[in-house]
Design an enzyme around this catalytic site. Structure first.
Site, PDB file in Angstrom:
ATOM      1  N   LYS A  14       0.839  -1.211   0.000  1.00 37.18           N
ATOM      2  CA  LYS A  14       0.000   0.000   0.000  1.00 37.18           C
ATOM      3  C   LYS A  14       0.873   1.260   0.000  1.00 37.18           C
ATOM      4  O   LYS A  14       0.635   2.184  -0.773  1.00 37.18           O
ATOM      5  CB  LYS A  14      -0.929   0.007   1.224  1.00 37.18           C
ATOM      6  CG  LYS A  14      -1.836  -1.218   1.325  1.00 37.18           C
ATOM      7  CD  LYS A  14      -2.786  -1.152   2.516  1.00 37.18           C
ATOM      8  CE  LYS A  14      -2.109  -1.178   3.865  1.00 37.18           C
ATOM      9  NZ  LYS A  14      -1.451  -2.471   4.193  1.00 37.18           N
ATOM     10  N   ARG A  89     -10.188   0.434   8.380  1.00 36.12           N
ATOM     11  CA  ARG A  89      -9.820  -0.937   8.742  1.00 36.12           C
ATOM     12  C   ARG A  89     -10.962  -1.669   9.446  1.00 36.12           C
ATOM     13  O   ARG A  89     -10.808  -2.839   9.802  1.00 36.12           O
ATOM     14  CB  ARG A  89      -8.620  -0.899   9.703  1.00 36.12           C
ATOM     15  CG  ARG A  89      -7.269  -1.106   9.035  1.00 36.12           C
ATOM     16  CD  ARG A  89      -6.208  -0.841  10.092  1.00 36.12           C
ATOM     17  NE  ARG A  89      -5.024  -1.609   9.907  1.00 36.12           N
ATOM     18  CZ  ARG A  89      -3.910  -1.132   9.341  1.00 36.12           C
ATOM     19  NH1 ARG A  89      -3.885   0.069   8.851  1.00 36.12           N
ATOM     20  NH2 ARG A  89      -2.849  -1.887   9.282  1.00 36.12           N
ATOM     21  N   ARG A 128      11.879  -5.934   5.396  1.00 32.62           N
ATOM     22  CA  ARG A 128      11.771  -4.493   5.654  1.00 32.62           C
ATOM     23  C   ARG A 128      12.209  -4.165   7.075  1.00 32.62           C
ATOM     24  O   ARG A 128      12.784  -3.114   7.338  1.00 32.62           O
ATOM     25  CB  ARG A 128      10.323  -4.024   5.429  1.00 32.62           C
ATOM     26  CG  ARG A 128      10.182  -2.503   5.476  1.00 32.62           C
ATOM     27  CD  ARG A 128       8.766  -2.031   5.277  1.00 32.62           C
ATOM     28  NE  ARG A 128       7.908  -2.425   6.382  1.00 32.62           N
ATOM     29  CZ  ARG A 128       6.611  -2.174   6.459  1.00 32.62           C
ATOM     30  NH1 ARG A 128       6.029  -1.539   5.469  1.00 32.62           N
ATOM     31  NH2 ARG A 128       5.903  -2.550   7.504  1.00 32.62           N
ATOM     32  N   ARG A 134      10.634  -0.302  12.519  1.00 32.63           N
ATOM     33  CA  ARG A 134       9.281  -0.500  13.050  1.00 32.63           C
ATOM     34  C   ARG A 134       9.258  -1.714  13.977  1.00 32.63           C
ATOM     35  O   ARG A 134       9.547  -2.832  13.560  1.00 32.63           O
ATOM     36  CB  ARG A 134       8.284  -0.703  11.889  1.00 32.63           C
ATOM     37  CG  ARG A 134       7.845   0.601  11.255  1.00 32.63           C
ATOM     38  CD  ARG A 134       6.898   0.407  10.109  1.00 32.63           C
ATOM     39  NE  ARG A 134       5.691  -0.332  10.435  1.00 32.63           N
ATOM     40  CZ  ARG A 134       4.632  -0.414   9.632  1.00 32.63           C
ATOM     41  NH1 ARG A 134       4.637   0.212   8.468  1.00 32.63           N
ATOM     42  NH2 ARG A 134       3.569  -1.112   9.983  1.00 32.63           N
ATOM     43  N   ARG A 146      -0.546  -9.410  13.043  1.00 33.88           N
ATOM     44  CA  ARG A 146      -1.097  -8.330  12.185  1.00 33.88           C
ATOM     45  C   ARG A 146      -1.907  -8.935  11.036  1.00 33.88           C
ATOM     46  O   ARG A 146      -2.972  -8.415  10.692  1.00 33.88           O
ATOM     47  CB  ARG A 146       0.038  -7.459  11.636  1.00 33.88           C
ATOM     48  CG  ARG A 146       0.646  -6.570  12.702  1.00 33.88           C
ATOM     49  CD  ARG A 146       2.014  -6.050  12.286  1.00 33.88           C
ATOM     50  NE  ARG A 146       2.000  -5.220  11.103  1.00 33.88           N
ATOM     51  CZ  ARG A 146       3.102  -4.920  10.404  1.00 33.88           C
ATOM     52  NH1 ARG A 146       4.280  -5.392  10.776  1.00 33.88           N
ATOM     53  NH2 ARG A 146       3.012  -4.136   9.351  1.00 33.88           N
TER      54      ARG A 146
HETATM   55  P1  AP5 Z   1       4.709  -1.577   1.885  1.00 32.73           P
HETATM   56  O1  AP5 Z   1       4.418  -0.807   0.654  1.00 32.73           O
HETATM   57  O2  AP5 Z   1       5.379  -0.889   3.021  1.00 32.73           O
HETATM   58  O3  AP5 Z   1       3.393  -2.342   2.379  1.00 32.73           O
HETATM   59  P2  AP5 Z   1       2.144  -1.820   3.204  1.00 32.73           P
HETATM   60  O4  AP5 Z   1       0.965  -2.480   2.627  1.00 32.73           O
HETATM   61  O5  AP5 Z   1       2.167  -0.328   3.287  1.00 32.73           O
HETATM   62  O6  AP5 Z   1       2.495  -2.499   4.604  1.00 32.73           O
HETATM   63  P3  AP5 Z   1       2.436  -1.915   6.099  1.00 32.73           P
HETATM   64  O7  AP5 Z   1       3.286  -2.814   6.936  1.00 32.73           O
HETATM   65  O8  AP5 Z   1       2.731  -0.455   6.134  1.00 32.73           O
HETATM   66  O9  AP5 Z   1       0.929  -2.154   6.399  1.00 32.73           O
HETATM   67  P4  AP5 Z   1       0.170  -2.142   7.720  1.00 32.73           P
HETATM   68  O10 AP5 Z   1      -1.203  -2.061   7.230  1.00 32.73           O
HETATM   69  O11 AP5 Z   1       0.495  -3.238   8.659  1.00 32.73           O
HETATM   70  O12 AP5 Z   1       0.777  -0.877   8.482  1.00 32.73           O
HETATM   71  P5  AP5 Z   1       0.171   0.517   8.900  1.00 32.73           P
HETATM   72  O13 AP5 Z   1       1.282   1.462   8.975  1.00 32.73           O
HETATM   73  O14 AP5 Z   1      -1.020   0.836   8.068  1.00 32.73           O
HETATM   74  O15 AP5 Z   1       5.592  -2.849   1.424  1.00 32.73           O
HETATM   75  C1  AP5 Z   1       6.095  -3.752   2.377  1.00 32.73           C
HETATM   76  C2  AP5 Z   1       7.478  -4.240   1.901  1.00 32.73           C
HETATM   77  O16 AP5 Z   1       7.301  -4.995   0.701  1.00 32.73           O
HETATM   78  C3  AP5 Z   1       8.425  -3.095   1.563  1.00 32.73           C
HETATM   79  O17 AP5 Z   1       9.722  -3.446   1.963  1.00 32.73           O
HETATM   80  C4  AP5 Z   1       8.320  -2.995   0.022  1.00 32.73           C
HETATM   81  O18 AP5 Z   1       9.511  -2.533  -0.542  1.00 32.73           O
HETATM   82  C5  AP5 Z   1       8.027  -4.434  -0.368  1.00 32.73           C
HETATM   83  N1  AP5 Z   1       7.183  -4.547  -1.580  1.00 32.73           N
HETATM   84  C6  AP5 Z   1       6.125  -3.772  -1.926  1.00 32.73           C
HETATM   85  N2  AP5 Z   1       5.584  -4.189  -3.086  1.00 32.73           N
HETATM   86  C7  AP5 Z   1       6.285  -5.268  -3.462  1.00 32.73           C
HETATM   87  C8  AP5 Z   1       6.211  -6.165  -4.581  1.00 32.73           C
HETATM   88  N3  AP5 Z   1       5.298  -6.017  -5.530  1.00 32.73           N
HETATM   89  N4  AP5 Z   1       7.100  -7.185  -4.658  1.00 32.73           N
HETATM   90  C9  AP5 Z   1       8.051  -7.340  -3.680  1.00 32.73           C
HETATM   91  N5  AP5 Z   1       8.194  -6.533  -2.603  1.00 32.73           N
HETATM   92  C10 AP5 Z   1       7.317  -5.511  -2.501  1.00 32.73           C
HETATM   93  O19 AP5 Z   1      -0.415   0.207  10.361  1.00 32.73           O
HETATM   94  C11 AP5 Z   1       0.458  -0.068  11.452  1.00 32.73           C
HETATM   95  C12 AP5 Z   1      -0.353  -0.184  12.729  1.00 32.73           C
HETATM   96  O20 AP5 Z   1      -0.995   1.071  13.004  1.00 32.73           O
HETATM   97  C13 AP5 Z   1      -1.506  -1.195  12.719  1.00 32.73           C
HETATM   98  O21 AP5 Z   1      -1.062  -2.496  13.024  1.00 32.73           O
HETATM   99  C14 AP5 Z   1      -2.433  -0.622  13.788  1.00 32.73           C
HETATM  100  O22 AP5 Z   1      -1.915  -0.903  15.087  1.00 32.73           O
HETATM  101  C15 AP5 Z   1      -2.301   0.866  13.556  1.00 32.73           C
HETATM  102  N6  AP5 Z   1      -3.296   1.379  12.608  1.00 32.73           N
HETATM  103  C16 AP5 Z   1      -3.037   1.956  11.397  1.00 32.73           C
HETATM  104  N7  AP5 Z   1      -4.171   2.305  10.787  1.00 32.73           N
HETATM  105  C17 AP5 Z   1      -5.190   1.930  11.604  1.00 32.73           C
HETATM  106  C18 AP5 Z   1      -6.601   1.994  11.499  1.00 32.73           C
HETATM  107  N8  AP5 Z   1      -7.207   2.523  10.420  1.00 32.73           N
HETATM  108  N9  AP5 Z   1      -7.340   1.501  12.529  1.00 32.73           N
HETATM  109  C19 AP5 Z   1      -6.754   0.989  13.622  1.00 32.73           C
HETATM  110  N10 AP5 Z   1      -5.419   0.866  13.782  1.00 32.73           N
HETATM  111  C20 AP5 Z   1      -4.633   1.338  12.770  1.00 32.73           C
HETATM  112 MG    MG Z   2       2.314   1.069   4.884  1.00 34.84          MG
END
Ligand code: AP5
Ligand code: MG
Length: 207
Positions: A14, A89, A128, A134, A146
């Protein structure tokens, strides 16, 4: 306005795709994960409370993230549109987003869901985690939690948008450029990229 909900499990890509999309479509990127990490970095009370949950891979309360999104929308009245990354979410978050956008005379254009299976997610996030700093990327148990939270609490949000005929699923495994092209093809059905869309025009919310 073009308002994209970019959906998918942790590590689906994402954030990676958002960076490319904001440059092409001149959108404002609203990642609730990034906004929460900014609160943690600033040492705010909200950040301290959120950190405990995030480090364990659990969701923070709906009202916290809804409040952050509401403020961000107000701060970006002139935006050409938004990418919502990691939000909504839960179904109550999706319902609140509809209300918030309606108050700004706009609505969600579509949801694009990046589909990636669990073993690939764990592999990506452990990799990552070597450089991201993180805490929630640091061990397989937290990453698996997660993914479980996504499957049990978040996946159902797709149905919310499917009933509105706004849901599009894509295979999130493959070349980043190829996936980007497929997302663009969906977005172009809603609004073509503007000729002036450029890296300089891209906007990133500084939390
Ligand atoms: P990346 O692009 O970083 O993936 P992502 O989908 O953004 O993954 P996140 O870990 O950021 O998602 P998340 O939903 O757990 O975290 P968030 O910050 O939202 O890619 C990941 C890796 O893969 C990178 O190294 C990239 O280079 C690689 N990659 C990408 N595409 C690729 C491909 N095609 N092929 C190979 N490699 C690839 O949330 C964190 C925490 O915050 C949650 O757990 C929760 O506690 C809280 N939180 C956030 N939002 C909410 C909400 N709305 N409600 C409640 N709690 C929330
Ligand atoms: Mg992200």
């Amino acid at each position: 306005m073009l308002n994209l909900v970019l959906f998918g499990p942790p590590g689906a890509g994402k954030g990676t795709q958002s960076q490319k999309l904001i440059a092409r479509y001149n959108l404002v990127h609203l990642s609730t994960g990034d906004l929460l990490r900014a609160q943690i970095a600033r040492g705010t009370e909200l950040g301290l409370k959120a950190k405990k949950l995030m480090d364990e891979g659990l969701l923070v309360p709906d009202e916290v993230v809804i409040g952050m999104i509401g403020s961000a929308l107000q701060e970006n009245e002139q935006a050409a549109g938004f990418i919502f990354d990691g939000f909504p979410r839960t179904v109550p978050q999706a319902e609140s987003l509809d209300r918030l956008l309606a108050a700004h005379d706009t609505k969600v254009s579509c949801m694009v869901a990046l589909e990636v299976k669990g073993d690939e997610l764990v592999k990506r996030l452990l990799e990552r985690g070597k450089t991201s700093g993180r805490p929630d990327d640091q061990d397989e148990t937290k990453i698996s939690r997660r993914v479980t939270v996504y499957n049990t609490e978040t996946a159902q949000v797709a149905g919310y948008y499917a009933t509105q005929n706004k849901f599009h699923a894509l295979n999130g495994i493959g070349e980043i450029e190829d996936i980007f092209g497929q997302i663009c093809a969906i977005l172009d059905q809603h609004q073509p990229a503007t000729p002036s869309g450029s890296q300089q025009a891209a906007q990133e919310v500084k939390a």
